[in-house]
Write a protein that holds these residues in place. Structure first.
Motif, PDB file in Angstrom:
ATOM      1  N   MET A  99       0.851  -1.170   0.000  1.00 28.70           N
ATOM      2  CA  MET A  99       0.000   0.000   0.000  1.00 28.70           C
ATOM      3  C   MET A  99       0.895   1.231   0.000  1.00 28.70           C
ATOM      4  O   MET A  99       1.913   1.258   0.680  1.00 28.70           O
ATOM      5  CB  MET A  99      -0.950  -0.027   1.188  1.00 28.70           C
ATOM      6  CG  MET A  99      -0.335   0.284   2.518  1.00 28.70           C
ATOM      7  SD  MET A  99      -1.558   0.189   3.836  1.00 28.70           S
ATOM      8  CE  MET A  99      -0.458  -0.133   5.170  1.00 28.70           C
ATOM      9  N   PRO A 150       1.040  -4.775   3.343  1.00 27.13           N
ATOM     10  CA  PRO A 150      -0.273  -4.708   3.986  1.00 27.13           C
ATOM     11  C   PRO A 150      -0.148  -4.873   5.504  1.00 27.13           C
ATOM     12  O   PRO A 150       0.741  -5.569   5.992  1.00 27.13           O
ATOM     13  CB  PRO A 150      -1.032  -5.886   3.373  1.00 27.13           C
ATOM     14  CG  PRO A 150      -0.345  -6.142   2.071  1.00 27.13           C
ATOM     15  CD  PRO A 150       1.094  -5.799   2.302  1.00 27.13           C
ATOM     16  N   SER A 203      -3.660   1.841   7.779  1.00 30.87           N
ATOM     17  CA  SER A 203      -3.881   0.436   7.418  1.00 30.87           C
ATOM     18  C   SER A 203      -4.374   0.306   5.986  1.00 30.87           C
ATOM     19  O   SER A 203      -4.809  -0.752   5.557  1.00 30.87           O
ATOM     20  CB  SER A 203      -4.873  -0.216   8.394  1.00 30.87           C
ATOM     21  OG  SER A 203      -6.091   0.490   8.395  1.00 30.87           O
ATOM     22  N   ARG A 204      -4.305   1.420   5.263  1.00 30.36           N
ATOM     23  CA  ARG A 204      -4.698   1.422   3.854  1.00 30.36           C
ATOM     24  C   ARG A 204      -3.942   2.547   3.148  1.00 30.36           C
ATOM     25  O   ARG A 204      -3.373   3.425   3.796  1.00 30.36           O
ATOM     26  CB  ARG A 204      -6.199   1.632   3.709  1.00 30.36           C
ATOM     27  CG  ARG A 204      -6.687   2.941   4.281  1.00 30.36           C
ATOM     28  CD  ARG A 204      -8.191   3.128   4.119  1.00 30.36           C
ATOM     29  NE  ARG A 204      -8.672   4.277   4.836  1.00 30.36           N
ATOM     30  CZ  ARG A 204      -8.552   5.539   4.432  1.00 30.36           C
ATOM     31  NH1 ARG A 204      -7.964   5.818   3.281  1.00 30.36           N
ATOM     32  NH2 ARG A 204      -9.030   6.531   5.157  1.00 30.36           N
TER      33      ARG A 204
END
Length: 92
Positions: free
Chosen positions: A1, A59, A78-79
């Motif tokens: 990410m 991730p 977390s993204r």
């Protein structure tokens, strides 16, 4: 990410007025790093002289902070997203 962002750093003058802040010195972000931690993993990324960064993180959930000023906030990610990490110089 991919997480992108910017470091904010200040104040740079004693009794700085938020309506009229002192300019950020050109060397303020020299040598500053952003650190991302997740469990026992720690990744470091350089910050541009404009205080910007881009991290390609595996991730998971990461705590992101910086090495600037006296103290910096942590931001949990977390993204993929854009974040701001606020740092305080301690000047009052």
């Amino acid at each position: 990410m991919v997480v992108t962002g910017r470091i904010t750093l200040g104040p740079f003058c004693p009794a700085e007025n938020p309506a009229s802040p002192c300019p950020t010195p050109s060397e303020a972000f020299s040598g500053v790093e952003v650190t991302a931690r997740s469990g026992d993993k720690e990744l470091r990324y350089e910050v541009t002289l404009a205080g910007e960064f881009q991290m390609d993180l595996p991730p998971g959930t990461w705590e992101v902070s910086a090495t600037a000023g006296m103290s910096c906030d942590s931001v949990t990610v977390s993204r993929a997203q854009e974040i701001t990490v606020a740092c305080d110089t301690g000047i009052r």
